[in-house]
Enzyme design. Structure first.
Site, mmCIF file in Angstrom:
data_model
loop_
_atom_site.group_PDB
_atom_site.id
_atom_site.type_symbol
_atom_site.label_atom_id
_atom_site.label_comp_id
_atom_site.label_asym_id
_atom_site.label_seq_id
_atom_site.Cartn_x
_atom_site.Cartn_y
_atom_site.Cartn_z
ATOM 1 N N TRP A 1 45.091 61.570 41.704
ATOM 2 C CA TRP A 1 43.500 60.764 40.831
ATOM 3 C C TRP A 1 43.635 61.183 39.353
ATOM 4 C CZ3 TRP A 1 44.371 56.045 43.585
ATOM 5 C CH2 TRP A 1 44.604 57.044 44.927
ATOM 6 N N ASP B 1 35.478 60.137 36.400
ATOM 7 C CA ASP B 1 35.950 59.436 37.859
ATOM 8 C C ASP B 1 35.203 60.300 39.157
ATOM 9 O OD1 ASP B 1 36.928 58.359 40.439
ATOM 10 O OD2 ASP B 1 39.414 58.932 40.265
ATOM 11 N N LYS C 1 34.544 55.145 49.327
ATOM 12 C CA LYS C 1 34.256 57.157 49.857
ATOM 13 C C LYS C 1 32.697 57.204 50.177
ATOM 14 C CE LYS C 1 38.462 57.033 48.566
ATOM 15 N NZ LYS C 1 38.534 57.931 47.101
HETATM 16 C C1 LIG Z 1 40.060 56.986 46.104
HETATM 17 C C2 LIG Z 1 40.066 57.096 44.927
HETATM 18 C C3 LIG Z 1 40.235 56.490 43.904
HETATM 19 C C4 LIG Z 1 40.820 55.420 43.969
HETATM 20 O O1 LIG Z 1 40.765 54.755 43.831
HETATM 21 P P1 LIG Z 1 40.894 52.644 44.802
HETATM 22 O O2 LIG Z 1 39.216 52.345 45.395
HETATM 23 O O3 LIG Z 1 41.734 52.667 45.816
HETATM 24 O O4 LIG Z 1 41.129 52.021 43.314
HETATM 25 C C5 LIG Z 1 40.159 57.137 42.629
HETATM 26 N N1 LIG Z 1 39.756 58.074 42.719
HETATM 27 C C6 LIG Z 1 39.630 58.674 43.594
HETATM 28 C C7 LIG Z 1 39.186 60.680 42.911
HETATM 29 C C8 LIG Z 1 39.343 58.547 44.762
HETATM 30 O O5 LIG Z 1 39.023 59.404 45.626
#
Ligand SMILES: *Cc1c(COP(=O)(O)O)cnc(C)c1O
Length: 377
Positions: free
Chosen positions: A117, A191, A215
């Site tokens: 990511w 993030d 998540k």
């Molecule tokens: C799952 C995840 C993403 C992607 O998220 P989307 O909502 O599918 O775009 C980005 N960063 C992290 C750390 C993730 O776990």
């Protein structure tokens, strides 16, 4: 001529139990929240309709939106200098939106490349940078060892003039997590998709924090963005309206993902009942200790992340005899332990033990691991 077909609802699955769910995302949610949602779906309060069937500018939905934001303020201790936005497009949209707003003409931004990511975030910043003669730099990377560790802070090559330092607090796929929050001259952009609200944040280091809800805090469909006002004011001008953070900070600009926000509000309320972030952190530590303890207790299992970089949300591990892994996954499923397969880029096994994963589920997994070893060790 077409015959009219009567809509036949899928029969309820009353004879199926809820199982222990270790899904990496979308992840497990609190059962009490699900039950409350279920009871409110046809009729919400005295509305005579569901919350999905009314205006997003109605008093009822406005209250849901305000309550969800207030919970976030209470849980994290956010002051009035922080804006809270409920956006769509996932964390993946933020990969682009962040540099679009904050990577200046001729400037630079630093990225800590600690996983899939993080790499994708850096890639989007590179794309934005090309059109602005600006650079997105990898100030550190753990790509050399398949992202199995968090590079030590004293090895980072930080640019003192960077507009921001972007990092991924928890690397969902590789099972690593920053034990400490980075310190830099530049404001942090984080993030936090896979560990948001699992532990406290040192807010004064941050300019912007984003997290896809699916998540740790709700269903897919909404991305929470926290942005500090003084950082917001530094954004570039002339941006597409929907991609300008200022648009959403000023007012509810268009229809938000109402169902997702409605559920997030409930999950945040549930989180407060768990003792807030400190309370859930204590439980998360217990769950992680228990599971890593089981992995370390024997040579039969092996953790894939460097010990000091281990994630408390996504526990990645292997069986010494890798041929046994598909058997493990299959048998675990029969025992009611779901979604233990590692991400395809790492292989092996992964147990995601987010906030809503109960201690009981981790205990059941540990017991299964011990029995599996007894039969196959
Ligand atoms: C799952 C995840 C993403 C992607 O998220 P989307 O909502 O599918 O775009 C980005 N960063 C992290 C750390 C993730 O776990």
């Amino acid at each position: 001529m077409m015959q009219p077909v009567e809509y036949e609802p899928t029969p309820p699955s009353a004879d199926h139990a809820r199982l222990h769910n270790f899904s990496a995302g979308p992840g497990t949610l609190p059962l009490v929240v699900m039950e409350e949602v279920k009871s409110e779906i046809p009729i919400y309060g005295d509305l005579g309709s569901s919350i999905m069937e009314i205006s997003h500018r109605s008093p009822a939905y406005t209250k849901v939106d305000e309550d969800a934001k207030q919970h976030l303020r209470d849980l994290l201790g956010l002051g009035d200098d922080w804006h809270i936005l409920f956006l769509q497009g996932g964390a993946s949209m933020q990969f682009h939106q962040v540099p679009l707003n904050f990577l200046p003409e001729g400037g630079s931004a630093d990225y800590l490349n600690t996983g899939e990511w993080a790499r994708k975030a850096l890639k989007e910043a590179t794309i934005v940078g090309k059109s602005r003669n600006a650079t997105a730099r990898a100030a550190a990377s753990s790509e050399d060892k398949n992202y199995s560790y968090i590079p030590d802070a004293d090895t980072w090559d930080l640019d003192d003039d960077a507009a921001y330092l972007h990092y991924t607090s928890n690397n969902t796929i590789f099972g690593t997590q920053f034990a400490d929050e980075p310190e830099a001259n530049a404001p942090l952009v984080c993030d936090a998709s896979s560990d948001f609200l699992s532990r406290p944040l040192t807010l004064d280091r941050y300019g912007l924090i984003y997290a896809g809800a699916q998540k740790n805090i709700g269903p897919a469909g909404v991305t929470v963005v926290l942005v500090k006002d003084n950082v917001l004011q530094t954004r570039q001008s002339g941006l597409p309206t929907m991609l300008d953070y200022g648009t959403h900070a000023a007012k509810m600009f268009n229809t938000p993902p109402v169902f997702a926000v409605y559920m997030v509000e409930k999950v945040l309320r549930w989180l407060k009942d768990q003792g807030g972030i400190r309370g859930i952190q204590t439980l998360n530590d217990r769950k992680a200790d228990l599971l890593y303890g089981a992995i370390d207790a024997t040579d039969f299992y092996r953790g894939t992340a460097r010990v000091d970089s281990r994630s408390k949300m996504n526990v990645t591990f292997r069986i010494a005899d890798e041929n046994l892994e598909p058997v493990f996954i299959e048998q675990a499923k029969k025992e009611g332990l779901l979604a233990l397969k590692g991400h395809r880029s790492v292989g092996g096994l992964r147990a995601s033990i987010y906030n809503a994963c109960e201690l009981e589920s981790v205990e059941a997994l540990v017991q299964f691991m011990q029995e599996f070893q007894r039969h196959n060790g």
